[in-house]
Design a protein around this motif. Structure first.
Motif, PDB file in Angstrom:
ATOM      1  N   THR A   1       0.709  -1.040   0.131  1.00  0.00           N
ATOM      2  CA  THR A   1       0.005  -0.040   0.012  1.00  0.00           C
ATOM      3  C   THR A   1       0.957   1.231   0.057  1.00  0.00           C
ATOM      4  OG1 THR A   1       0.021  -0.044   2.540  1.00  0.00           O
ATOM      5  CG2 THR A   1      -1.686  -1.248   1.262  1.00  0.00           C
ATOM      6  N   ASP A   2       0.268   2.458  -0.291  1.00  0.00           N
ATOM      7  CA  ASP A   2       1.045   3.599  -0.289  1.00  0.00           C
ATOM      8  C   ASP A   2       0.978   4.458   0.999  1.00  0.00           C
ATOM      9  OD1 ASP A   2      -1.680   4.376  -0.433  1.00  0.00           O
ATOM     10  OD2 ASP A   2      -1.494   5.648  -2.128  1.00  0.00           O
TER      11      ASP A   2
ATOM     12  N   HIS B   1      -9.885   3.067  -3.516  1.00  0.00           N
ATOM     13  CA  HIS B   1      -8.319   3.556  -3.768  1.00  0.00           C
ATOM     14  C   HIS B   1      -7.304   2.456  -3.957  1.00  0.00           C
ATOM     15  CE1 HIS B   1      -4.650   5.923  -2.858  1.00  0.00           C
ATOM     16  NE2 HIS B   1      -4.332   4.987  -1.882  1.00  0.00           N
ATOM     17  N   ASP B   2      -7.299   1.686  -3.079  1.00  0.00           N
ATOM     18  CA  ASP B   2      -6.078   0.278  -3.240  1.00  0.00           C
ATOM     19  C   ASP B   2      -6.262  -0.119  -4.765  1.00  0.00           C
ATOM     20  OD1 ASP B   2      -5.190   0.963  -0.713  1.00  0.00           O
ATOM     21  OD2 ASP B   2      -5.824  -1.153  -0.196  1.00  0.00           O
TER      22      ASP B   2
ATOM     23  N   ASP C   1      -1.094  -4.076   4.900  1.00  0.00           N
ATOM     24  CA  ASP C   1       0.018  -3.365   4.448  1.00  0.00           C
ATOM     25  C   ASP C   1       0.355  -3.716   2.824  1.00  0.00           C
ATOM     26  OD1 ASP C   1       1.249  -5.393   4.482  1.00  0.00           O
ATOM     27  OD2 ASP C   1       2.645  -4.639   6.141  1.00  0.00           O
ATOM     28  N   SER C   2      -0.569  -4.484   2.281  1.00  0.00           N
ATOM     29  CA  SER C   2      -0.365  -4.973   0.948  1.00  0.00           C
ATOM     30  C   SER C   2      -1.605  -5.524   0.486  1.00  0.00           C
ATOM     31  CB  SER C   2       0.852  -5.807   0.822  1.00  0.00           C
ATOM     32  OG  SER C   2       0.531  -7.047   1.532  1.00  0.00           O
ATOM     33  N   THR C   3      -1.428  -5.529  -0.964  1.00  0.00           N
ATOM     34  CA  THR C   3      -2.942  -6.196  -1.498  1.00  0.00           C
ATOM     35  C   THR C   3      -2.495  -7.127  -2.828  1.00  0.00           C
ATOM     36  OG1 THR C   3      -4.170  -4.100  -1.177  1.00  0.00           O
ATOM     37  CG2 THR C   3      -4.989  -5.841  -2.778  1.00  0.00           C
ATOM     38  N   THR C   4      -3.048  -8.214  -2.708  1.00  0.00           N
ATOM     39  CA  THR C   4      -2.561  -9.256  -3.832  1.00  0.00           C
ATOM     40  C   THR C   4      -3.448  -9.464  -4.686  1.00  0.00           C
ATOM     41  OG1 THR C   4      -1.104 -10.519  -2.112  1.00  0.00           O
ATOM     42  CG2 THR C   4      -2.004 -11.749  -3.941  1.00  0.00           C
ATOM     43  N   ILE C   5      -3.324  -9.638  -6.300  1.00  0.00           N
ATOM     44  CA  ILE C   5      -4.050  -9.650  -7.143  1.00  0.00           C
ATOM     45  C   ILE C   5      -3.647 -10.621  -7.887  1.00  0.00           C
ATOM     46  CG2 ILE C   5      -2.477  -8.089  -8.560  1.00  0.00           C
ATOM     47  CD1 ILE C   5      -5.056  -7.434 -10.100  1.00  0.00           C
ATOM     48  N   VAL C   6      -4.742 -11.832  -8.040  1.00  0.00           N
ATOM     49  CA  VAL C   6      -4.381 -12.958  -8.632  1.00  0.00           C
ATOM     50  C   VAL C   6      -5.261 -12.961 -10.164  1.00  0.00           C
ATOM     51  CG1 VAL C   6      -4.906 -15.695  -8.761  1.00  0.00           C
ATOM     52  CG2 VAL C   6      -4.349 -14.438  -6.508  1.00  0.00           C
ATOM     53  N   PHE C   7      -4.150 -13.252 -11.159  1.00  0.00           N
ATOM     54  CA  PHE C   7      -4.273 -12.758 -12.669  1.00  0.00           C
ATOM     55  C   PHE C   7      -4.483 -13.921 -13.467  1.00  0.00           C
ATOM     56  CE2 PHE C   7      -2.947 -11.290 -16.574  1.00  0.00           C
ATOM     57  CZ  PHE C   7      -3.908 -10.179 -16.860  1.00  0.00           C
ATOM     58  N   VAL C   8      -5.635 -14.257 -14.116  1.00  0.00           N
ATOM     59  CA  VAL C   8      -5.797 -15.183 -15.156  1.00  0.00           C
ATOM     60  C   VAL C   8      -5.669 -14.909 -16.454  1.00  0.00           C
ATOM     61  CG1 VAL C   8      -7.431 -17.349 -15.505  1.00  0.00           C
ATOM     62  CG2 VAL C   8      -7.018 -16.503 -13.396  1.00  0.00           C
ATOM     63  N   GLU C   9      -5.310 -15.651 -17.385  1.00  0.00           N
ATOM     64  CA  GLU C   9      -5.199 -15.491 -18.958  1.00  0.00           C
ATOM     65  C   GLU C   9      -5.835 -16.664 -19.495  1.00  0.00           C
ATOM     66  OE1 GLU C   9      -1.285 -13.256 -20.312  1.00  0.00           O
ATOM     67  OE2 GLU C   9      -0.797 -14.419 -18.245  1.00  0.00           O
TER      68      GLU C   9
END
Length: 375
Positions: free
Chosen positions: A26-27, A330-331, A38-46
């Protein structure tokens, strides 16, 4: 854009599902009523088929990537890319013993989003055109105002939305320390109203931090400051409590972001728990299930508000007639702006999907974000 492409008359199989996860700090320190991070996780699928790639994502722990890789990909690969409902049913069935709500549903959501994006790109259509638009533009509201923000930080964020980008509705977090800081909660609401002025709509989110009677007392005080949206005044698991608060306060009471399947939304609606149903396309089972939840809400005279992940929601939000707005959180706005080319502009308080080419119009900046990759 006009397309002459049509779905093929023979099966066009999904060739491959690829999954990755990225964790972004996070900022600034962030917290709400019941959680700090204090962080964010993004799980990305293609999803790939016919030389085309569709993309989808969810905000969930890296374990969601394992579910995609180990349980969902073997089911989806080889299926017709156009038969998304069949893929959705198969995924829901295969996680039965693992547990559909939670991480498994987030994984299904990311895959479903990728498949819908793939289908639209195969047809050379913007996703909103494939789904069918109910509106040209989608209203948004600025969301952040974390309990860890000092007054000047809060003021700068709210002012940026309302006076800088001219977004006329904004939300802050209250219920600090599981409801043990009510005087500071109300002080922050007063400060927020001073910053945004009398014309902007002001919302609050307690993230389930209050007990029932406490929420009613706070709700009475919120009216003084013109707050019209009281999100999760009590735990979203307490449907009786939500109904009690809803009946007692003037603010609209809202919840639903933790809905991981359609029966969850059915129970919330049947309990009369909310004035507006929140649905998260990255949790509920993707676009396939979001549309069903929105129809269920519509049948009961309720509007839907899309929770967080604004670029995942833009197209499907435009496709439902009973939309209230999309959360410009925001995040997630920060992460999506970092990760994707083709992000939307909320200036004036709306976003307009379908303007950046086929599918969801986004392109992953793979090289730029590689430093955040965790799997």
């Amino acid at each position: 854009m006009t397309s002459t492409l049509r779905p093929p008359t023979t099966c066009l199989p999904v060739e491959r599902l690829e999954v990755s996860a990225y964790t972004v700090p996070t900022d600034a320190p962030e917290a709400d009523a019941t959680l700090a991070w204090d962080s964010t996780t993004i799980v990305f699928v293609e999803a790939r088929a016919g030389g085309v790639t569709g993309i989808g994502w969810t905000y969930a722990p890296p374990a969601a990537a394992d579910v995609v890789r180990d349980q969902l990909a073997p089911l989806v690969e080889g299926r017709d890319a156009f038969d998304i409902p069949a893929a959705h049913v198969a995924q829901c069935q295969t996680v039965r013993n693992a547990g559909r709500p939670g991480i498994a549903s987030c994984a299904i959501s990311a895959v479903d989003l990728a498949l819908w994006d793939l289908k639209a790109r195969l047809m050379d259509l913007p996703l909103v055109r494939l789904l069918g638009a109910a509106r040209e533009s989608v209203p948004v509201y600025g969301s952040g105002g974390f309990t860890t923000y000092h007054d000047s930080h809060l003021a700068a964020q709210l002012s940026g939305w309302v006076h800088g980008q001219h977004i006329p509705q904004v939300k802050i977090k209250i219920g600090e320390s599981c409801g043990r800081a009510v005087p500071r909660d109300l002080q922050r609401v007063r400060r927020a109203r001073q910053v945004v002025g009398e014309d902007a709509e002001l919302y609050v989110d307690a993230n389930g931090g209050y007990n029932r009677k406490q929420a009613v007392r706070v709700g009475d005080a919120l009216v003084t400051h013109g707050v019209g949206w009281f999100e999760e005044p009590v735990s979203s698991d307490d449907l009786t409590g939500l109904r009690l608060v809803r009946d007692a306060v003037l603010c609209d009471v809202t919840a639903g972001e933790y809905g991981y399947d359609l029966p969850y939304f059915a129970r919330m609606i049947a309990a009369g728990a909310v004035d507006c149903l929140q649905v998260d396309v990255t949790r509920c089972g993707g676009i396939t299930e979001f549309l069903r939840a929105a129809s269920l809400a519509h049948a009961h005279g309720l509007e839907v508000s899309a929770h967080c992940a604004p670029h995942a929601h833009a197209d499907v939000a435009a496709a439902i007639p009973n939309l209230r707005h999309v959360e410009w959180f925001h995040d997630h706005v920060r992460i999506e702006s970092m990760f994707f080319a083709g992000v939307l502009d909320p200036s004036g308080g709306t976003i307009t999907p379908g303007t950046n080419g086929p599918g969801n119009g986004l392109t992953l900046r793979s090289e730029e974000v590689e430093e955040y990759r965790v799997t």
